[in-house]
Structures are given as structure tokens and as C-alpha cells.
Design a protein around this motif. Structure first.
Motif, PDB file in Angstrom:
ATOM      1  N   VAL A  75      15.233  60.995 -11.532  1.00  0.00           N
ATOM      2  CA  VAL A  75      16.679  60.790 -11.691  1.00  0.00           C
ATOM      3  C   VAL A  75      17.038  60.754 -13.173  1.00  0.00           C
ATOM      4  N   VAL A  76      16.240  60.053 -13.956  1.00  0.00           N
ATOM      5  CA  VAL A  76      16.467  59.989 -15.405  1.00  0.00           C
ATOM      6  C   VAL A  76      16.300  61.375 -16.024  1.00  0.00           C
ATOM      7  N   ALA A  77      15.290  62.116 -15.568  1.00  0.00           N
ATOM      8  CA  ALA A  77      15.066  63.469 -16.097  1.00  0.00           C
ATOM      9  C   ALA A  77      16.246  64.380 -15.765  1.00  0.00           C
ATOM     10  N   VAL A  78      16.804  64.251 -14.580  1.00  0.00           N
ATOM     11  CA  VAL A  78      17.967  65.057 -14.191  1.00  0.00           C
ATOM     12  C   VAL A  78      19.169  64.694 -15.054  1.00  0.00           C
ATOM     13  N   GLU A  79      19.379  63.405 -15.278  1.00  0.00           N
ATOM     14  CA  GLU A  79      20.504  62.977 -16.118  1.00  0.00           C
ATOM     15  C   GLU A  79      20.356  63.510 -17.543  1.00  0.00           C
ATOM     16  N   ALA A 105      18.672  66.203 -18.419  1.00  0.00           N
ATOM     17  CA  ALA A 105      18.882  67.655 -18.342  1.00  0.00           C
ATOM     18  C   ALA A 105      20.370  67.981 -18.238  1.00  0.00           C
ATOM     19  N   GLU A 106      21.134  67.155 -17.532  1.00  0.00           N
ATOM     20  CA  GLU A 106      22.588  67.368 -17.446  1.00  0.00           C
ATOM     21  C   GLU A 106      23.243  67.201 -18.808  1.00  0.00           C
ATOM     22  N   ARG A 107      22.812  66.175 -19.540  1.00  0.00           N
ATOM     23  CA  ARG A 107      23.374  65.974 -20.885  1.00  0.00           C
ATOM     24  C   ARG A 107      23.032  67.139 -21.808  1.00  0.00           C
ATOM     25  N   ARG A 108      21.808  67.625 -21.706  1.00  0.00           N
ATOM     26  CA  ARG A 108      21.411  68.779 -22.534  1.00  0.00           C
ATOM     27  C   ARG A 108      22.192  70.025 -22.150  1.00  0.00           C
ATOM     28  N   ARG A 109      22.417  70.220 -20.869  1.00  0.00           N
ATOM     29  CA  ARG A 109      23.195  71.375 -20.412  1.00  0.00           C
ATOM     30  C   ARG A 109      24.629  71.277 -20.916  1.00  0.00           C
ATOM     31  N   ASP A 110      25.195  70.075 -20.826  1.00  0.00           N
ATOM     32  CA  ASP A 110      26.562  69.877 -21.313  1.00  0.00           C
ATOM     33  C   ASP A 110      26.656  70.129 -22.817  1.00  0.00           C
ATOM     34  N   ALA A 111      25.637  69.683 -23.555  1.00  0.00           N
ATOM     35  CA  ALA A 111      25.621  69.918 -25.006  1.00  0.00           C
ATOM     36  C   ALA A 111      25.494  71.407 -25.301  1.00  0.00           C
ATOM     37  N   ALA A 130      18.941  75.727 -20.125  1.00  0.00           N
ATOM     38  CA  ALA A 130      19.275  74.352 -19.742  1.00  0.00           C
ATOM     39  C   ALA A 130      19.707  74.280 -18.280  1.00  0.00           C
ATOM     40  N   GLU A 131      20.482  75.260 -17.829  1.00  0.00           N
ATOM     41  CA  GLU A 131      20.918  75.275 -16.436  1.00  0.00           C
ATOM     42  C   GLU A 131      19.740  75.509 -15.492  1.00  0.00           C
ATOM     43  N   LEU A 132      18.812  76.391 -15.879  1.00  0.00           N
ATOM     44  CA  LEU A 132      17.625  76.623 -15.052  1.00  0.00           C
ATOM     45  C   LEU A 132      16.762  75.367 -14.968  1.00  0.00           C
ATOM     46  N   ARG A 133      16.593  74.697 -16.075  1.00  0.00           N
ATOM     47  CA  ARG A 133      15.800  73.455 -16.100  1.00  0.00           C
ATOM     48  C   ARG A 133      16.445  72.403 -15.207  1.00  0.00           C
ATOM     49  N   LEU A 135      14.825  70.742 -11.809  1.00  0.00           N
ATOM     50  CA  LEU A 135      14.649  69.294 -11.681  1.00  0.00           C
ATOM     51  C   LEU A 135      15.395  68.745 -10.467  1.00  0.00           C
ATOM     52  N   ARG A 136      16.588  69.257 -10.227  1.00  0.00           N
ATOM     53  CA  ARG A 136      17.332  68.815  -9.037  1.00  0.00           C
ATOM     54  C   ARG A 136      16.583  69.179  -7.758  1.00  0.00           C
TER      55      ARG A 136
END
Length: 152
Positions: free
Chosen positions: A8-12, A14-20, A104-107, A111-112
Motif C-alpha cells: 500500500v505504501v509502495a502504491v502511494e 508510485a502515485e506521488r511519483r506519477r503525479d510529479a 511511472a504509470e507502468l510501475r 504495483l496495483r
């Protein structure tokens, strides 16, 4: 459960990195558009200046004026060349930012998928435990009934 929390932490993250990465792409695209607008302005000005000062039939222009005009147009062409190089650099930055966003989206998607698989595995394990407990309770009840019937 801690392994699930780690995902869950890894997904969060990855979401922040994708948003950045998405924000970086938007910023780079804005810079590219500004560079394109400046190039368009320079080429428009060059065309307008050439039209205004271009050779006209029957017009007599002093050689010094024409020399300054050609010198100015040379500098303007040089500026257009530099701006074209800048635009090319911006195009490369946009491509790199797009690639980074894609990665980032693929990662994030992978993870999801792993997280959902882990949740499904945990739910299946929980269901098996509950089924085992239910079976054991039913077996104990059957044994106590059989024992109660045998004692009579």
C-alpha cells in the motif's frame, strides 16, 4: 498484513511519483509552447520586415541603408536559428518527460496489480481458515451427537 501495508505504501509512493511526472510533463510542454510562440513571433517579424524592406520596382535605396537592412536580417535569421535549436531541445525534454510519465504509470499499474493479487490471496486464505473452523465445529457437533447417542 505488514507485507500488504508495504505494498500500500509502495502504491502511494508510485502515485506521488506519477503525479510529479505528470506535472513535470505539463511544465515542459508549457515551456515548449512558449518557445514555439517566440519562434513564430520571430519568423513573422522577419517576414514582415523583409516584405517592408524588400526590393521594390523603381525604388531607389541608398547602399548604406541596404547594408544595414541585410545586416539586421542576418542577425534576425541567426536569432531564428538559435530559437529553432531551443525548440528542438524543448521537444527532447517533452519526449523525455512523456517517457518518464509512461514509466511511472507502468510501475503504478504493476504495483496495483500485485497489491490486488495479494489482497485476493489473503482473502482466499481467510476464507479457507473460516471454512476449516466451520468444518471443525461441525465435526465436533457431529461427534458430540454421536457420543450422546452412543451413551443412551
Amino acid at each position: 498484513m505488514s507485507a500488504l501495508n508495504a505494498f500500500v505504501v509502495a502504491v502511494e509512493l508510485a502515485e506521488r511519483r506519477r503525479d510529479a511526472a505528470r506535472q513535470t510533463l505539463a511544465s515542459v510542454q508549457g515551456a515548449r509552447q512558449a518557445a514555439q510562440a517566440q519562434l513564430d513571433q520571430l519568423t513573422g517579424y522577419a517576414a514582415e520586415t523583409q516584405q517592408r524592406w524588400g526590393p521594390k520596382a523603381g525604388a531607389a535605396v541608398q547602399p548604406e541603408v541596404m547594408h544595414h537592412h541585410y545586416q539586421f536580417m542576418g542577425r534576425l535569421d541567426h536569432a531564428i536559428g538559435l530559437q529553432t535549436q531551443t525548440l528542438s531541445g524543448q521537444d527532447q525534454r517533452v519526449a523525455q518527460a512523456r517517457q518518464a510519465l509512461l514509466q511511472a504509470e507502468l510501475r503504478l499499474a504493476s504495483l496495483r496489480k500485485v497489491l490486488e493479487r495479494r489482497r485476493a490471496d489473503l482473502a482466499q486464505q481467510q476464507q479457507r481458515r473460516e471454512q476449516k473452523q466451520t468444518d471443525e465445529r461441525a465435526s465436533l457437533r457431529a461427534a458430540t451427537r454421536t457420543g450422546a447417542v452412543d451413551q443412551e
